[in-house]
Motif scaffolding. Structure first.
Motif, mmCIF file in Angstrom:
data_model
loop_
_atom_site.group_PDB
_atom_site.id
_atom_site.type_symbol
_atom_site.label_atom_id
_atom_site.label_comp_id
_atom_site.label_asym_id
_atom_site.label_seq_id
_atom_site.Cartn_x
_atom_site.Cartn_y
_atom_site.Cartn_z
ATOM 1 N N VAL A 1 4.465 91.704 47.772
ATOM 2 C CA VAL A 1 3.869 91.035 48.927
ATOM 3 C C VAL A 1 4.492 89.653 49.119
ATOM 4 C CG1 VAL A 1 1.712 90.298 50.012
ATOM 5 C CG2 VAL A 1 1.705 92.244 48.418
ATOM 6 N N ASP A 2 5.242 89.522 50.193
ATOM 7 C CA ASP A 2 5.836 88.223 50.536
ATOM 8 C C ASP A 2 4.785 87.418 51.294
ATOM 9 O OD1 ASP A 2 7.720 86.225 50.915
ATOM 10 O OD2 ASP A 2 8.534 87.128 52.756
ATOM 11 N N THR A 3 4.634 86.177 50.976
ATOM 12 C CA THR A 3 3.610 85.371 51.647
ATOM 13 C C THR A 3 4.237 84.132 52.295
ATOM 14 O OG1 THR A 3 3.115 83.997 49.715
ATOM 15 C CG2 THR A 3 1.886 86.057 49.930
ATOM 16 N N ALA B 1 3.780 89.671 54.628
ATOM 17 C CA ALA B 1 2.510 88.975 54.840
ATOM 18 C C ALA B 1 2.743 87.499 55.163
ATOM 19 C CB ALA B 1 1.604 89.138 53.623
ATOM 20 N N ASP B 2 3.960 87.176 55.540
ATOM 21 C CA ASP B 2 4.228 85.834 56.070
ATOM 22 C C ASP B 2 4.337 85.968 57.578
ATOM 23 O OD1 ASP B 2 5.115 83.434 56.980
ATOM 24 O OD2 ASP B 2 6.995 83.404 55.837
ATOM 25 N N LEU B 3 3.271 85.582 58.233
ATOM 26 C CA LEU B 3 3.283 85.687 59.699
ATOM 27 C C LEU B 3 3.323 84.289 60.307
ATOM 28 C CD1 LEU B 3 0.634 88.528 59.977
ATOM 29 C CD2 LEU B 3 3.101 88.691 59.660
ATOM 30 N N GLN B 4 3.613 83.329 59.458
ATOM 31 C CA GLN B 4 3.626 81.942 59.888
ATOM 32 C C GLN B 4 4.869 81.626 60.711
ATOM 33 O OE1 GLN B 4 0.574 80.653 59.166
ATOM 34 N NE2 GLN B 4 0.978 79.750 57.211
ATOM 35 N N ARG B 5 6.007 82.016 60.144
ATOM 36 C CA ARG B 5 7.269 81.715 60.818
ATOM 37 C C ARG B 5 7.664 82.907 61.680
ATOM 38 N NH1 ARG B 5 11.919 79.865 57.025
ATOM 39 N NH2 ARG B 5 11.149 81.616 55.801
ATOM 40 N N PRO B 6 8.140 82.622 62.885
ATOM 41 C CA PRO B 6 8.477 83.708 63.818
ATOM 42 C C PRO B 6 9.477 84.697 63.222
ATOM 43 C CG PRO B 6 8.764 81.525 64.850
ATOM 44 C CD PRO B 6 8.403 81.292 63.433
ATOM 45 N N ASN C 1 11.347 89.569 60.404
ATOM 46 C CA ASN C 1 12.713 90.046 60.621
ATOM 47 C C ASN C 1 13.607 89.790 59.395
ATOM 48 O OD1 ASN C 1 14.893 91.068 62.145
ATOM 49 N ND2 ASN C 1 15.586 88.955 62.443
ATOM 50 N N GLN C 2 13.470 88.613 58.822
ATOM 51 C CA GLN C 2 14.259 88.252 57.631
ATOM 52 C C GLN C 2 14.006 89.257 56.500
ATOM 53 O OE1 GLN C 2 13.047 84.606 55.774
ATOM 54 N NE2 GLN C 2 14.771 84.563 54.334
ATOM 55 N N LEU C 3 12.739 89.597 56.330
ATOM 56 C CA LEU C 3 12.393 90.541 55.259
ATOM 57 C C LEU C 3 12.965 91.930 55.570
ATOM 58 C CD1 LEU C 3 10.750 90.566 52.582
ATOM 59 C CD2 LEU C 3 8.887 91.601 53.894
ATOM 60 N N LYS D 1 11.090 82.771 48.303
ATOM 61 C CA LYS D 1 10.210 83.939 48.138
ATOM 62 C C LYS D 1 10.766 85.187 48.826
ATOM 63 C CE LYS D 1 6.740 81.874 50.070
ATOM 64 N NZ LYS D 1 7.399 80.565 50.205
ATOM 65 N N THR D 2 11.113 85.034 50.095
ATOM 66 C CA THR D 2 11.562 86.208 50.845
ATOM 67 C C THR D 2 12.862 86.756 50.253
ATOM 68 O OG1 THR D 2 10.503 85.268 52.794
ATOM 69 C CG2 THR D 2 12.055 87.065 53.164
ATOM 70 N N THR D 3 13.749 85.837 49.902
ATOM 71 C CA THR D 3 14.995 86.247 49.254
ATOM 72 C C THR D 3 14.693 86.991 47.951
ATOM 73 O OG1 THR D 3 15.997 84.244 50.158
ATOM 74 C CG2 THR D 3 17.245 85.413 48.460
HETATM 75 MG MG MG Z 1 9.824 83.532 53.372
#
Ligand code: MG
Ligand code: GDP
Length: 441
Positions: free
Chosen positions: A187-189, A132-137, A141-143, A109-111
């Motif tokens: 919106v990235d989730t 909107a992905d706040l799950q992974r630390p 940053n990746q986005l 997704k993020t990619t």
């Molecule tokens: Mg992702």
């Protein structure tokens, strides 16, 4: 000889439909190929069922043998099921257009957010990426890194301000997009490794907060058989309007494409084919169909079918067969000899569209018959062989004498040759050579 030869095309024509045996035998191969390609079993069953229906109704092709013809139908049907011409992204009447990405963790997704934003920017849009992905630390940053590469802006939660609430972030991002004149919001989730209720609820909440024009389900093409279950969960959990297949650069056989199409009924919009932002393209159903089918025994069948449609190949075979511009008695004799030896021409005949039957007929030519025909043609002068029209009564008598047969035998051979010549013309037409009429396939 000619009695047999001349009946062949009529026989093929009168066959009218593919036989059930033709269809069943080929359908078995297709079933295996689809399973090998990791298409889920219920999807395979449905596909093969529809395929048989269509094949039963199909007219017999003059250009392809039954197996080739069914493969051609399969290929067309796969392209159909995979989406035919495909569909473009749906844009909102009043910007910003909101595209929400959903899928399992690691699906890409993020990619995709990065790729899509780069692609849309290239088309003159002003995309905004929303973290909107706040799950992974590391997700935010990746986005941000990807956005930097794509040259687009990111809306990400500020420290101490809305952190931990992806729904709020998504909601606020729409206002932010309007303020900053962005016409597309991506919106990235977050995803989980498996499907779970909490994650689905969060995806639904984000969806309701942003009212997306597209909910794109991203699925890793490598998942194979699991594609159906995952696609069903997202279909029912959030609702999907489009699909992106990721990691198609791997050795995935592409079966997931068919499964996901079957389950969601939604178009596959893009294909993701690598880790770099430019490894991204519109989805091409025809390529995917070939990928799914391109394996095992089916590969050979497809290749043959393609060969049958390959113009160069056609011309090469035809000119070889015709031995030049005109089909002469000399060629006729050459062919008989070659076919008798089961040499290359015999194989070519077997490979040629619609010619398998002719080869079979030639194969049971009996010896004495063959020897007589050979003797007659050998008793002719080169001029007579090239231009049999000059063969008047006295020439025919001389040839009959010279070859130890009756004038009737000579006449018979010349009639057969005339039939064969006509057939050659027909074949040239069937194979769609310039200036010749192409038969329906
Ligand atoms: Mg992702
Ligand atoms: P997300 O968890 O759904 O956001 O997935 P990511 O976008 O973080 O991707 C997970 C991993 O797969 C990352 O290492 C990506 O670089 C990689 N990835 C994503 N798309 C592709 C693709 O099309 N091909 C390949 N080879 N790797 C990909």
């Amino acid at each position: 000889l000619s009695g047999r030869l001349s009946g062949i095309f009529d026989k093929l024509r009168s066959k009218g439909r593919l036989t059930d045996a033709d269809i069943d035998a080929t359908a078995r191969e297709i079933r295996l190929a689809l399973l090998e390609a990791d298409v889920a079993l219920p999807v395979v069953k449905a596909f093969v069922f529809n395929l048989k229906e269509r094949a039963r109704g199909a007219e017999v092709s003059q250009a392809l043998n039954p197996a080739q013809q069914i493969i051609k139908i399969v290929h067309e049907e796969l392209i159909n099921v995979l989406g035919g011409e495909g569909r473009r992204l749906q844009f909102a009447k009043t910007p910003p257009t909101v595209i929400m990405l959903a899928g399992l963790q690691g699906s890409g997704k993020t990619t995709l957010a990065g790729k899509l934003s780069r692609w849309l920017k290239g088309q003159g849009h002003q995309p905004l990426l929303v973290a909107a992905d706040l799950q992974r630390p590391n997700a935010v940053n990746q986005l941000q890194v990807l956005a930097g590469r794509a040259g687009v802006d990111v809306y990400a939660p500020q420290p101490g301000n809305g952190v931990g609430d992806p729904v709020q972030v998504a909601k606020d991002s729409i206002e932010h997009a309007k303020r900053t004149a962005k016409d597309i919001v991506i919106v990235d989730t977050a995803g989980r490794l498996g499907i779970d209720a909490e994650m689905m609820q969060q995806a639904r909440d984000i969806r309701d907060a942003v009212g997306p024009d597209e909910v794109i389900f991203v699925i890793d093409a490598m998942v194979g058989q699991d594609a159906v279950q995952t696609a069903e969960a997202f279909r029912d959990g959030v609702g999907i309007t489009g699909v992106v297949l990721s990691k198609l650069d791997g050795d995935a056989r592409g079966g997931a494409a068919l499964s996901v199409r079957h389950v969601t009924g939604q178009p596959i919009l893009f294909a993701s084919t690598g880790e770099k932002l430019e490894d991204f393209d519109l989805f091409h159903p025809d390529r995917m169909a070939s990928r799914i089918l391109g394996m095992g025994d089916v590969l050979t069948l497809i290749e043959q079918a393609e060969q049958a449609f390959d113009e160069d190949q056609k011309e090469k075979m035809t000119s070889k067969l015709l031995g030049g511009e005109q089909f002469t008695l000399e060629d006729f004799l050459d062919q008989l000899i070659a076919v008798r030896k089961m040499g290359p021409i015999a194989n070519i005949l077997g490979m040629m569209p619609g010619m398998g039957q002719m080869k079979a007929q030639l194969d049971d030519l009996d010896d004495s018959h063959f020897d007589r025909v050979t003797a007659i043609i050998r008793s002719m002068t080169p001029g007579e062989r090239t231009n049999p029209k000059i063969l008047n009564g006295s020439r025919r008598a001389r040839i009959a004498n010279g070859s130890g047969v009756t004038v009737m035998d000579v006449n018979q051979l010349l009639n057969r040759f005339a039939d064969a010549q006509k057939m050659m013309k027909q074949m040239t037409g069937m194979m769609g050579l310039p200036g010749a009429r192409r038969k329906a396939t």
